[in-house]
Design an enzyme around this catalytic site. Structure first.
Site, short mmCIF file in Angstrom:
data_model
loop_
_atom_site.label_atom_id
_atom_site.label_comp_id
_atom_site.label_asym_id
_atom_site.label_seq_id
_atom_site.Cartn_x
_atom_site.Cartn_y
_atom_site.Cartn_z
N CYS A 81 0.86 -1.19 0.00
CA CYS A 81 0.00 0.00 0.00
C CYS A 81 0.89 1.24 0.00
O CYS A 81 1.71 1.43 0.91
CB CYS A 81 -0.90 -0.01 1.23
N CYS A 91 0.61 3.36 3.16
CA CYS A 91 1.31 2.76 4.29
C CYS A 91 2.81 3.03 4.17
O CYS A 91 3.47 3.33 5.18
CB CYS A 91 1.05 1.26 4.34
N HIS A 126 -3.53 0.99 8.52
CA HIS A 126 -4.23 0.80 7.25
C HIS A 126 -5.73 0.61 7.47
O HIS A 126 -6.16 -0.31 8.16
CB HIS A 126 -3.66 -0.41 6.49
N ASN A 185 -12.88 10.15 -1.10
CA ASN A 185 -13.46 9.36 -2.19
C ASN A 185 -13.52 7.90 -1.76
O ASN A 185 -12.62 7.40 -1.08
CB ASN A 185 -12.61 9.51 -3.45
N GLY A 198 -14.24 7.51 -7.23
CA GLY A 198 -12.98 8.04 -7.75
C GLY A 198 -11.79 7.77 -6.85
O GLY A 198 -10.76 8.45 -6.95
N THR A 258 -8.50 6.20 -5.88
CA THR A 258 -7.41 5.54 -6.61
C THR A 258 -6.39 4.90 -5.67
O THR A 258 -5.61 4.06 -6.12
CB THR A 258 -6.68 6.54 -7.53
N HIS A 263 -8.06 8.29 3.13
CA HIS A 263 -7.40 9.60 3.11
C HIS A 263 -8.45 10.68 2.91
O HIS A 263 -9.45 10.48 2.23
CB HIS A 263 -6.32 9.68 2.02
N HIS A 273 -8.78 14.53 1.58
CA HIS A 273 -8.18 15.65 0.86
C HIS A 273 -8.60 16.95 1.55
O HIS A 273 -9.79 17.14 1.83
CB HIS A 273 -8.71 15.72 -0.57
P1 5GP Z 1 -7.97 9.49 -4.49
O1 5GP Z 1 -8.18 9.67 -5.96
O2 5GP Z 1 -7.70 8.05 -4.12
O3 5GP Z 1 -9.05 10.11 -3.67
O4 5GP Z 1 -6.69 10.34 -4.14
C1 5GP Z 1 -5.38 9.85 -4.19
C2 5GP Z 1 -4.48 11.06 -4.19
O5 5GP Z 1 -3.19 10.63 -3.85
C3 5GP Z 1 -4.39 11.76 -5.55
O6 5GP Z 1 -4.79 13.12 -5.40
C4 5GP Z 1 -2.92 11.61 -5.93
O7 5GP Z 1 -2.41 12.75 -6.58
C5 5GP Z 1 -2.25 11.37 -4.58
N1 5GP Z 1 -1.06 10.55 -4.64
C6 5GP Z 1 -0.93 9.34 -5.25
N2 5GP Z 1 0.32 8.84 -5.07
C7 5GP Z 1 0.98 9.76 -4.32
C8 5GP Z 1 2.32 9.81 -3.81
O8 5GP Z 1 3.15 8.92 -4.00
N3 5GP Z 1 2.66 10.90 -3.09
C9 5GP Z 1 1.77 11.92 -2.84
N4 5GP Z 1 2.20 12.96 -2.12
N5 5GP Z 1 0.50 11.90 -3.31
C10 5GP Z 1 0.11 10.84 -4.04
ZN ZN Z 2 -2.26 1.37 3.65
#
Ligand code: 5GP
Ligand code: ZN
Length: 112
Positions: free
Chosen positions: A3, A6, A45, A86, A92, A94, A99, A101
């Protein structure tokens, strides 16, 4: 477990840290969608908000306390900002580690 968040929490993968304590880490999003874009994660996690139950709900309250402190520190509190989580494919999501935002620093598009 493979992950990415993680690994960020364990500092196996570097990030620009905005806040840290024993329970959570806040770091700047690698691909910011607004002038201020920070992610707050629990260090343990949890796959998504769908996995929140009465046993782990305390972490969400703590994350919102931290979010308010970060918003003040980042100078986005007065003009307003958004906290987003999300969930799943249609939401959405990913990265399958809970987490939140924190986005702000400009007028955000209408959503709800
Ligand atoms: P999700 O789309 O899952 O809500 O948001 C995942 C967020 O994680 C995205 O905004 C993406 O830019 C961010 N993200 C993905 N990989 C990394 C990483 O390795 N480092 C950082 N700082 N942000 C990441
Ligand atoms: Zn994790």
């Amino acid at each position: 477990m493979d992950c990415i968040f993680c690994k960020i929490a364990n500092e196996e993968i570097p990030s620009k840290i905005a806040y840290e304590d024993d329970k959570v880490l806040a770091f700047y999003d690698i691909s910011p969608k607004a002038p201020t874009h920070i992610l707050i994660i629990p260090k343990t996690h949890i796959s998504s908000a769908l996995e929140i139950d009465s046993n782990n709900a305390d972490i969400v309250a703590h994350i919102f306390v931290v979010a308010a402190q970060i918003a003040a520190k980042e100078n986005i509190a007065r003009d307003g900002y958004r906290i987003i989580t999300n969930i799943g494919k249609n939401g959405g999501q990913t990265v399958s580690h809970l987490h939140f935002h924190i986005v702000g620093g400009e007028t955000l598009g209408d959503f709800a």
